[in-house]
Design a protein around this motif. Sequence first.
Motif, PDB file in Angstrom:
ATOM      1  N   ARG A  71      -5.854  -3.004  38.706  1.00 61.32           N
ATOM      2  CA  ARG A  71      -6.662  -3.271  38.209  1.00 61.32           C
ATOM      3  C   ARG A  71      -7.789  -2.592  38.899  1.00 61.32           C
ATOM      4  O   ARG A  71      -9.040  -2.627  39.201  1.00 61.32           O
ATOM      5  N   LEU A  72      -7.242  -1.544  38.607  1.00 61.67           N
ATOM      6  CA  LEU A  72      -9.060  -0.036  39.135  1.00 61.67           C
ATOM      7  C   LEU A  72      -9.599  -0.285  38.209  1.00 61.67           C
ATOM      8  O   LEU A  72     -11.155  -1.013  38.397  1.00 61.67           O
ATOM      9  N   ASP A  73      -9.808  -0.363  37.077  1.00 63.23           N
ATOM     10  CA  ASP A  73     -10.895  -1.274  35.714  1.00 63.23           C
ATOM     11  C   ASP A  73     -11.009  -1.782  35.275  1.00 63.23           C
ATOM     12  O   ASP A  73     -10.371  -2.618  35.084  1.00 63.23           O
ATOM     13  N   LYS A  74     -12.322  -2.369  36.080  1.00 63.39           N
ATOM     14  CA  LYS A  74     -12.519  -3.950  35.766  1.00 63.39           C
ATOM     15  C   LYS A  74     -13.364  -3.737  34.897  1.00 63.39           C
ATOM     16  O   LYS A  74     -14.456  -5.409  34.704  1.00 63.39           O
ATOM     17  N   LEU A  75     -13.748  -3.125  34.213  1.00 63.93           N
ATOM     18  CA  LEU A  75     -14.708  -3.211  33.156  1.00 63.93           C
ATOM     19  C   LEU A  75     -14.664  -3.863  31.942  1.00 63.93           C
ATOM     20  O   LEU A  75     -14.953  -5.193  30.992  1.00 63.93           O
ATOM     21  N   PRO A  76     -12.745  -4.206  31.058  1.00 67.36           N
ATOM     22  CA  PRO A  76     -12.627  -4.791  30.563  1.00 67.36           C
ATOM     23  C   PRO A  76     -12.569  -6.766  31.064  1.00 67.36           C
ATOM     24  O   PRO A  76     -12.686  -7.019  29.957  1.00 67.36           O
ATOM     25  N   GLU A  77     -12.296  -6.515  32.503  1.00 63.12           N
ATOM     26  CA  GLU A  77     -12.259  -7.848  32.901  1.00 63.12           C
ATOM     27  C   GLU A  77     -14.138  -8.337  32.652  1.00 63.12           C
ATOM     28  O   GLU A  77     -14.063  -9.165  32.070  1.00 63.12           O
ATOM     29  N   ALA A  78     -14.786  -7.477  32.938  1.00 66.66           N
ATOM     30  CA  ALA A  78     -16.802  -7.648  32.767  1.00 66.66           C
ATOM     31  C   ALA A  78     -16.667  -8.633  31.388  1.00 66.66           C
ATOM     32  O   ALA A  78     -17.808  -9.488  30.959  1.00 66.66           O
ATOM     33  N   ALA A  79     -15.702  -7.826  30.604  1.00 68.01           N
ATOM     34  CA  ALA A  79     -16.586  -7.916  29.269  1.00 68.01           C
ATOM     35  C   ALA A  79     -15.938  -9.326  28.499  1.00 68.01           C
ATOM     36  O   ALA A  79     -16.608  -9.631  27.884  1.00 68.01           O
ATOM     37  N   ALA A  80     -14.664  -9.179  29.301  1.00 70.09           N
ATOM     38  CA  ALA A  80     -14.173 -10.674  28.852  1.00 70.09           C
ATOM     39  C   ALA A  80     -14.431 -11.572  29.251  1.00 70.09           C
ATOM     40  O   ALA A  80     -14.927 -12.127  28.583  1.00 70.09           O
ATOM     41  N   GLU A  81     -15.585 -11.093  30.513  1.00 71.79           N
ATOM     42  CA  GLU A  81     -16.205 -12.338  30.833  1.00 71.79           C
ATOM     43  C   GLU A  81     -17.133 -12.331  30.604  1.00 71.79           C
ATOM     44  O   GLU A  81     -17.590 -13.846  30.278  1.00 71.79           O
ATOM     45  N   ARG A  82     -18.158 -11.906  29.666  1.00 66.90           N
ATOM     46  CA  ARG A  82     -19.600 -11.324  28.857  1.00 66.90           C
ATOM     47  C   ARG A  82     -19.311 -12.295  27.495  1.00 66.90           C
ATOM     48  O   ARG A  82     -20.027 -13.150  27.228  1.00 66.90           O
ATOM     49  N   ASP A  83     -17.981 -12.153  26.924  1.00 67.34           N
ATOM     50  CA  ASP A  83     -17.407 -12.766  26.140  1.00 67.34           C
ATOM     51  C   ASP A  83     -17.748 -14.200  26.162  1.00 67.34           C
ATOM     52  O   ASP A  83     -18.270 -15.222  25.300  1.00 67.34           O
ATOM     53  N   ILE A  84     -16.665 -14.367  26.833  1.00 65.49           N
ATOM     54  CA  ILE A  84     -16.771 -16.071  27.132  1.00 65.49           C
ATOM     55  C   ILE A  84     -18.119 -16.823  27.346  1.00 65.49           C
ATOM     56  O   ILE A  84     -17.904 -18.036  27.217  1.00 65.49           O
ATOM     57  N   ARG A  85     -18.484 -16.231  28.870  1.00 68.98           N
ATOM     58  CA  ARG A  85     -20.238 -17.035  28.289  1.00 68.98           C
ATOM     59  C   ARG A  85     -20.478 -16.826  27.185  1.00 68.98           C
ATOM     60  O   ARG A  85     -20.902 -18.514  26.582  1.00 68.98           O
ATOM     61  N   TYR A  86     -20.664 -15.787  26.317  1.00 70.94           N
ATOM     62  CA  TYR A  86     -21.270 -16.135  24.949  1.00 70.94           C
ATOM     63  C   TYR A  86     -21.029 -17.494  24.095  1.00 70.94           C
ATOM     64  O   TYR A  86     -21.511 -17.931  23.634  1.00 70.94           O
ATOM     65  N   LEU A  87     -19.299 -17.290  23.928  1.00 70.37           N
ATOM     66  CA  LEU A  87     -19.442 -18.233  22.797  1.00 70.37           C
ATOM     67  C   LEU A  87     -19.263 -19.429  23.504  1.00 70.37           C
ATOM     68  O   LEU A  87     -19.032 -20.419  23.356  1.00 70.37           O
ATOM     69  N   GLU A  88     -19.129 -19.798  24.968  1.00 64.63           N
ATOM     70  CA  GLU A  88     -19.217 -20.782  25.705  1.00 64.63           C
ATOM     71  C   GLU A  88     -20.567 -21.255  25.500  1.00 64.63           C
ATOM     72  O   GLU A  88     -21.131 -22.709  24.710  1.00 64.63           O
ATOM     73  N   ALA A  89     -21.490 -20.490  25.209  1.00 59.67           N
ATOM     74  CA  ALA A  89     -23.211 -20.739  24.881  1.00 59.67           C
ATOM     75  C   ALA A  89     -23.201 -21.339  23.375  1.00 59.67           C
ATOM     76  O   ALA A  89     -23.662 -22.296  23.290  1.00 59.67           O
ATOM     77  N   ARG A  90     -22.466 -20.488  22.731  1.00 57.14           N
ATOM     78  CA  ARG A  90     -22.636 -20.656  21.045  1.00 57.14           C
ATOM     79  C   ARG A  90     -21.997 -21.824  20.579  1.00 57.14           C
ATOM     80  O   ARG A  90     -22.641 -23.036  19.834  1.00 57.14           O
ATOM     81  N   LEU A  91     -21.202 -22.555  21.160  1.00 58.77           N
ATOM     82  CA  LEU A  91     -19.735 -23.764  21.310  1.00 58.77           C
ATOM     83  C   LEU A  91     -20.570 -24.960  22.003  1.00 58.77           C
ATOM     84  O   LEU A  91     -21.293 -25.532  20.929  1.00 58.77           O
ATOM     85  N   LYS A  92     -22.056 -24.837  22.800  1.00 55.01           N
ATOM     86  CA  LYS A  92     -22.291 -25.937  23.445  1.00 55.01           C
ATOM     87  C   LYS A  92     -24.028 -26.234  22.613  1.00 55.01           C
ATOM     88  O   LYS A  92     -24.303 -27.049  22.350  1.00 55.01           O
ATOM     89  N   SER A  93     -24.164 -24.710  22.494  1.00 52.13           N
ATOM     90  CA  SER A  93     -25.663 -25.593  21.288  1.00 52.13           C
ATOM     91  C   SER A  93     -25.112 -25.336  19.593  1.00 52.13           C
ATOM     92  O   SER A  93     -25.901 -25.230  18.971  1.00 52.13           O
ATOM     93  N   ALA A  94     -23.698 -25.718  19.301  1.00 52.50           N
ATOM     94  CA  ALA A  94     -22.955 -25.415  18.199  1.00 52.50           C
ATOM     95  C   ALA A  94     -23.834 -26.931  17.232  1.00 52.50           C
ATOM     96  O   ALA A  94     -23.489 -28.070  17.976  1.00 52.50           O
ATOM     97  N   ILE A  95     -24.599 -26.928  16.510  1.00 54.05           N
ATOM     98  CA  ILE A  95     -24.675 -28.241  15.282  1.00 54.05           C
ATOM     99  C   ILE A  95     -24.088 -27.689  14.308  1.00 54.05           C
ATOM    100  O   ILE A  95     -23.677 -27.177  13.064  1.00 54.05           O
TER     101      ILE A  95
END
Length: 165
Positions: A56-80
């Motif tokens: 797990r030396l390259d942590k960038l893919p994990e950081a990108a996945a965490e960022r995407d999860i934050r975005y998707l959770e925010a979009r789902l929370k605000s979904a109408i």
Amino acid sequence: MSRAFVKEGDGSLEPLPDLPISSQPNFVTARGLAALQARLRDRQEALAALKARAERLDKLPEAAAERDIRYLEARLKSAILVEPPASLDEVAFGLRVRVAGPQGEAWYEITGEDEADPALGRITPHAPLARALIGARLGDEVVWRRPSGALTLEVLEIAHADPIP
């Protein structure tokens, strides 16, 4: 090499900046809501797989996945969730419309931002074309104000969108 440019630390990355969230209301169709939920599950599974790697030396893919999860959770929370109207009397969110103009006929579907895909004819409700079409009835002519000039379109058909696959 000078040590002045080497960051000391525990090998972890700073969180990536969040993806921009639209200031528009987050209207979604049932299909769009299901797609957001599926994307969130996929990214959560991908993150779990990344964290389970032996190397797990390259942590960038994990950081990108965490960022995407934050975005998707925010979009789902605000979904109408907006159900399309049962009536096909006029163009509305969640419906498809067939129009004719100088360049021929085309189908458009008015969807949420996360579901929009111009290649599939899916447009957001705040797009200039959607604003021109919303409220139009069969046979109406609408003016689509574009940067390259106004275009008049005739509403030929209004239909329900395809169901969730």
